[in-house]
Design a protein around this motif. Sequence first.
Motif: not given
Lengths: 462, 462
Positions: A182, A200, A203-204, B168, B171-172, B175, B178-182
């Motif tokens: 994580x 996260x 990755x960003x 990806x 997700x970016x 981001x 959203x605080x938590x991205x798993x």
Amino acid sequence: MLAFAATSTSDRSPGLFQVDEAMVDDIAALVAAEDRGMVMNLLVDLHPVDLAVLMERLPEVEARQVFAWLPPELAGDVLAELDAVEREPLLVGISGERLRKLIDELDTDDAVDVLSELPDRRVADVLPKLEDTYDLTALLTYPEQSAGGLMAREFVAVPSSVTAFEATEAVRHRARDIDEIYSVFVLTTDGHLKGVVSLKDLMLSPADMPLEDLMQTDVVSVPTGMDQEEVARIMERYDLVSLPVLDEDGVMAGRITIDDVMRVVRTEAEEDMQLMSGVSGAEQPGDSVLRISRGRMPWLLVGLIGAGLSGTVIGTFEATLEQAVVLAAFIPIVTAMGGNAAVQSAAIAVQGLSSGKLWPGDLMRRMGKEMLVAIVNGILLATLLCLTIFFLQLGDVTRLVLTLGLTMFTVILLATTNGALVPFVLKKMGIDPASAMGPFVTTLNDIIGLTVYFIYATALYL
Amino acid sequence: MLAFAATSTSDRSPGLFQVDEAMVDDIAALVAAEDRGMVMNLLVDLHPVDLAVLMERLPEVEARQVFAWLPPELAGDVLAELDAVEREPLLVGISGERLRKLIDELDTDDAVDVLSELPDRRVADVLPKLEDTYDLTALLTYPEQSAGGLMAREFVAVPSSVTAFEATEAVRHRARDIDEIYSVFVLTTDGHLKGVVSLKDLMLSPADMPLEDLMQTDVVSVPTGMDQEEVARIMERYDLVSLPVLDEDGVMAGRITIDDVMRVVRTEAEEDMQLMSGVSGAEQPGDSVLRISRGRMPWLLVGLIGAGLSGTVIGTFEATLEQAVVLAAFIPIVTAMGGNAAVQSAAIAVQGLSSGKLWPGDLMRRMGKEMLVAIVNGILLATLLCLTIFFLQLGDVTRLVLTLGLTMFTVILLATTNGALVPFVLKKMGIDPASAMGPFVTTLNDIIGLTVYFIYATALYL
């Protein structure tokens, strides 16, 4: 397929997802017929958790056979899901070589759980041959219920000088060993924790960004010696999925993941419930009759001695009782109401202390509030009881109403306040406050209640 | 700094990390002196959880002042951490505009919690002005204790045709919200869940890899209507940090994260403990005296009625008692031992049913085992009691030994077996088996125990 979104869940028992009684019977029959292909066919899509349930439910011989048929990585996962008592029979006949393979498939936190419950001779035999001998030897030194006992040695650590790209490479490098990643921990050259970067964020970020600028520095961490219950509370409190553990020199020694902590929360809740019910030794449904009997006997004895004392109180007032045998009929009311009221206020104190809503310094305020509650409830219940005696014209109404009205009010007041007091005292003494809710508080209040009752009765009847 | 790795934890109360009584007093004084700068200085490094504790402990006026000083994003987080009862006073005087800002800072699962406890008038006022009006209106339709009530609408979803690079980018794109991205959820064009890709796998894959090849297809998901307790059990069982929730058409409606579920596990454990202790309505230490009194009264009344029945049993055998008043002194022993034995076996049955270690079909096997335990414990305790009576030469020894030996054995046998039986019956009736451990089982066994006792006594004494 694990997806059961489409199936109705209303009539499914909790814990009973893929494995049910019919399936257990089918598999037992197929194992008896030595139909390995068919068994593996049925099991191939099961999650290790469900396989573990199957192992628990199958007769021992059949369970051992199925376990032997499982490929090592799956057998390892099943082992990790089982409780110690259920694991033992599966490992009895197993070869050292297979045991080594199974343990090598596990993360170090699970591996050390399995190792710590093996006979010393087997540990000495298998430990030196494992891939992670060094890490596991270190982990075996921590008490099982501490942060050190919960943590795994698998984590991704990098120096703060690396870039996001290099940190990603580090994750890639460890990805095969570590199931759940994580975050990446940033350490100093001597192993101290400087910060953490979530996957996260990594990755960003631009590939050339230094972790120095990317990491969060306000990291919650715990020492290896912290009790697992406090670890769970911290992870819950700060919504963490992964928590670094530091040794006494402040060097990062491992990390704890949320799945391990979920199990702790469940286990501790079960232990509290057993403590409240007068069962010791973490009884499991599968335990032997004698083991169960031994775990329950201590509190039954305490109950017997306490009730003996209550009996002595009654015996002391035999003269009063002979005067009015009707008084005996109200003994259950006196003991039941005292016990119930005490357990109610104890429950709230125990929970408040455990969740942190009540602080040890809140004792006086808490007792004051409980006293008010007791006055309200005491007056209501005393009035109700007196009215009942009056309308049913039981015994010598005036004296009985006076005796029982006064007793009920006094007993509820004393029980409610001592119920709230005892958990605070136990906490101060370093004893789990939940012990207050076992037979101890009810027995104590039986004795107090009966004494109060017979003092009033003697004053009014003799 | 949240890192407390270096500080000793042994004498720190659980739940009491950064905020202690001295700090609460200091801040109250600074607020009274209207020293905003100093207060904010002290609070700037606190985690929202700790700020929430501070709000609970400060007097109402001071708490409201501090809350008003907090910047919106922090005030929003504090709101999310507070329980409903503690939230209310902070929101009383707040302007609609500030309330809108605070709620807009929250994830939809937290926002809906706050909204669902506001007066209808305020909801009607603020809801249309929020950023996520549409999502929140949808979430408000789910019962609070269901998967739908737990889930957030914030999740990253992509079609299976995209590449790892495009996922990806998705997700970016999300981001910031959203605080938590798993993980990233892979959906069909009509919103059905096809698979899931963990952030780790996404990060480690070649940029041009199609998600089709990367995703895991055996995804555990739950329907919106599932009870939160079962949701918690599933996430614990399968070690999930994030769980997709599907609506009745199988369309992905939201996701539940592990932090919400940790809270559920804790709350449900607290509720079970209260149920066992005869407290209803999820009593909190901060509740008013009358509210507490009301929550406890029902079980006290049940206890009173039950004890009244026990009293009636004793009254029925008044003739026997007049014959030998000494029998009254053993009433507490009879009731205590029956109650204790029943609660012990009930606890194991309740836990077994709740963890899935016991299945409803195990009833007969379980009762058989409990009967064996009861025979062992019953013989031991009966013998011990008889020896005590003999050595103390209490009353008419022969008759008393016979009466109490038989009673003790019978009562333990009946109590242990009915203690194990009741949870299975309650479960079958759709009632929480934990209710079996409240005053119900002890009261039931008081009545049974006393009846058995006086039947034996009457046979032997009259």
